[in-house]
Scaffold this motif. Sequence first.
Motif, PDB file in Angstrom:
ATOM      1  N   LEU A 173       0.835  -1.205   0.000  1.00 33.83           N
ATOM      2  CA  LEU A 173       0.000   0.000   0.000  1.00 33.83           C
ATOM      3  C   LEU A 173       0.866   1.249   0.000  1.00 33.83           C
ATOM      4  O   LEU A 173       0.581   2.217  -0.710  1.00 33.83           O
ATOM      5  CB  LEU A 173      -0.936  -0.010   1.207  1.00 33.83           C
ATOM      6  CG  LEU A 173      -1.814   1.236   1.390  1.00 33.83           C
ATOM      7  CD1 LEU A 173      -2.655   1.496   0.148  1.00 33.83           C
ATOM      8  CD2 LEU A 173      -2.702   1.088   2.629  1.00 33.83           C
ATOM      9  N   ARG A 174       1.919   1.248   0.777  1.00 29.42           N
ATOM     10  CA  ARG A 174       2.827   2.393   0.782  1.00 29.42           C
ATOM     11  C   ARG A 174       3.412   2.634  -0.607  1.00 29.42           C
ATOM     12  O   ARG A 174       3.543   3.775  -1.046  1.00 29.42           O
ATOM     13  CB  ARG A 174       3.943   2.166   1.799  1.00 29.42           C
ATOM     14  CG  ARG A 174       3.487   2.258   3.244  1.00 29.42           C
ATOM     15  CD  ARG A 174       4.613   1.917   4.201  1.00 29.42           C
ATOM     16  NE  ARG A 174       4.226   2.157   5.591  1.00 29.42           N
ATOM     17  CZ  ARG A 174       4.945   1.783   6.634  1.00 29.42           C
ATOM     18  NH1 ARG A 174       6.106   1.141   6.441  1.00 29.42           N
ATOM     19  NH2 ARG A 174       4.539   2.032   7.859  1.00 29.42           N
ATOM     20  N   ASP A 175       3.755   1.559  -1.278  1.00 29.25           N
ATOM     21  CA  ASP A 175       4.298   1.692  -2.629  1.00 29.25           C
ATOM     22  C   ASP A 175       3.255   2.260  -3.587  1.00 29.25           C
ATOM     23  O   ASP A 175       3.576   3.061  -4.475  1.00 29.25           O
ATOM     24  CB  ASP A 175       4.787   0.331  -3.147  1.00 29.25           C
ATOM     25  CG  ASP A 175       6.016  -0.179  -2.394  1.00 29.25           C
ATOM     26  OD1 ASP A 175       6.678   0.638  -1.736  1.00 29.25           O
ATOM     27  OD2 ASP A 175       6.288  -1.394  -2.463  1.00 29.25           O
ATOM     28  N   ALA A 179      -6.259   3.694  -5.240  1.00 29.39           N
ATOM     29  CA  ALA A 179      -7.397   4.605  -5.448  1.00 29.39           C
ATOM     30  C   ALA A 179      -8.304   4.718  -4.222  1.00 29.39           C
ATOM     31  O   ALA A 179      -8.720   5.820  -3.836  1.00 29.39           O
ATOM     32  CB  ALA A 179      -8.209   4.150  -6.664  1.00 29.39           C
ATOM     33  N   ALA A 180      -8.630   3.579  -3.600  1.00 28.53           N
ATOM     34  CA  ALA A 180      -9.536   3.607  -2.448  1.00 28.53           C
ATOM     35  C   ALA A 180      -8.904   4.347  -1.271  1.00 28.53           C
ATOM     36  O   ALA A 180      -9.574   5.097  -0.550  1.00 28.53           O
ATOM     37  CB  ALA A 180      -9.900   2.179  -2.036  1.00 28.53           C
ATOM     38  N   THR A 181      -7.615   4.173  -1.088  1.00 24.72           N
ATOM     39  CA  THR A 181      -6.918   4.841   0.008  1.00 24.72           C
ATOM     40  C   THR A 181      -6.833   6.345  -0.233  1.00 24.72           C
ATOM     41  O   THR A 181      -7.074   7.153   0.675  1.00 24.72           O
ATOM     42  CB  THR A 181      -5.502   4.259   0.170  1.00 24.72           C
ATOM     43  OG1 THR A 181      -5.603   2.843   0.365  1.00 24.72           O
ATOM     44  CG2 THR A 181      -4.784   4.886   1.352  1.00 24.72           C
ATOM     45  N   ARG A 182      -6.479   6.716  -1.448  1.00 28.18           N
ATOM     46  CA  ARG A 182      -6.399   8.141  -1.778  1.00 28.18           C
ATOM     47  C   ARG A 182      -7.749   8.824  -1.563  1.00 28.18           C
ATOM     48  O   ARG A 182      -7.830   9.929  -1.013  1.00 28.18           O
ATOM     49  CB  ARG A 182      -5.939   8.317  -3.227  1.00 28.18           C
ATOM     50  CG  ARG A 182      -4.514   7.842  -3.491  1.00 28.18           C
ATOM     51  CD  ARG A 182      -4.236   7.774  -5.004  1.00 28.18           C
ATOM     52  NE  ARG A 182      -2.965   7.147  -5.300  1.00 28.18           N
ATOM     53  CZ  ARG A 182      -1.824   7.801  -5.540  1.00 28.18           C
ATOM     54  NH1 ARG A 182      -1.816   9.125  -5.547  1.00 28.18           N
ATOM     55  NH2 ARG A 182      -0.710   7.145  -5.780  1.00 28.18           N
ATOM     56  N   ALA A 183      -8.816   8.150  -2.018  1.00 28.09           N
ATOM     57  CA  ALA A 183     -10.152   8.730  -1.883  1.00 28.09           C
ATOM     58  C   ALA A 183     -10.544   8.866  -0.411  1.00 28.09           C
ATOM     59  O   ALA A 183     -11.103   9.884   0.009  1.00 28.09           O
ATOM     60  CB  ALA A 183     -11.171   7.870  -2.624  1.00 28.09           C
ATOM     61  N   ALA A 184     -10.243   7.831   0.378  1.00 27.91           N
ATOM     62  CA  ALA A 184     -10.615   7.859   1.793  1.00 27.91           C
ATOM     63  C   ALA A 184      -9.836   8.933   2.557  1.00 27.91           C
ATOM     64  O   ALA A 184     -10.405   9.667   3.374  1.00 27.91           O
ATOM     65  CB  ALA A 184     -10.375   6.487   2.420  1.00 27.91           C
ATOM     66  N   LEU A 185      -8.541   9.049   2.298  1.00 27.48           N
ATOM     67  CA  LEU A 185      -7.743  10.067   2.986  1.00 27.48           C
ATOM     68  C   LEU A 185      -8.160  11.473   2.573  1.00 27.48           C
ATOM     69  O   LEU A 185      -8.202  12.390   3.403  1.00 27.48           O
ATOM     70  CB  LEU A 185      -6.255   9.850   2.700  1.00 27.48           C
ATOM     71  CG  LEU A 185      -5.616   8.621   3.363  1.00 27.48           C
ATOM     72  CD1 LEU A 185      -4.181   8.453   2.883  1.00 27.48           C
ATOM     73  CD2 LEU A 185      -5.664   8.724   4.882  1.00 27.48           C
TER      74      LEU A 185
END
Length: 301
Positions: free
Chosen positions: A89-91, A227-233
């Motif tokens: 995920l970090r990558d 994408a899901a992480t970017r959207a959530a953050l």
Amino acid sequence: MPFRATHIVILLCGLLCACGTVPPYAAFSPAARGKVSTTEVVMPIRQAEIYVYVPPAQGGAGFGLIGALIDVSIDSVRAGKAETAVKPLRDAVVDYNFDDVFKGEITHSLSAVPWMGAGTFRVIKEVTPDTMEKALTNSQAGAVLFIAADYNLSNDGDELTVKLYASLFPNNDDLRALKPVKKDSKGAVALPANALYRNVLTYKTRIPPAPNGRDGTIAAWSANNGAATRAALGMAAAKLARLLAEDIQRTEEDGAAAAKAGTAIEIEGLSGQSIGSDSDGTIVRFADGTLAYVTPSMLAP
């Protein structure tokens, strides 16, 4: 011992939240608004990347020193496994700058609060009692609002949490007259009771756990360039910034009235009152005055 991501939570709590000694919420008095000439907003965000929060082991708690040493060993192993699990995920989000996104949303929301006179917004990465105290004493503003942030995945990997710790300290004579500042060996910022306003705001969302466990769930967070992480953050930054701007203008009476008129709701075993909602989620106020914004996934059975 190397600094681990879970130490961030302890550090932020030690610097900016009550940690059981002082109530986490204190409303900003309407009488103080006219005494705020300008406000500097300082955002201490020590972490540079997302991490998996690993709750401390408790298995050896009843066995004295030997039990404590066992727990430390277990914690180290579990933390190491979590670091390995979160690497994909970090990558995937290596080019995503949470600090900039958070700063942008905070700037947009707090600039719209007229009496604050918020004109300086900055992120600091060196977060220690000394740097926090210097940020207050070196400021030329009438008040300094510290907004520390932490973001992580749960140990199972399915839940993303962003937590904001806000504390506004007086920095001119008029405001200090309302609440005389006390200091200990670490300075004024180290004592939460010195803050004219303080609260803890939390954003939570969740994705369905993968059948193959944490690795599979983190793979879902990592898919499509994260994408899901970017959207959530991004949503977390926007919702928390708006929530903070509203809360710092809310009197203690208004907050209590909103909770009384709200609907009972439970989030992960904590009982609160739903005090508002929009198309993306629900605002919850807990008995201690702290606030949470939760997406519908957190309310699913």
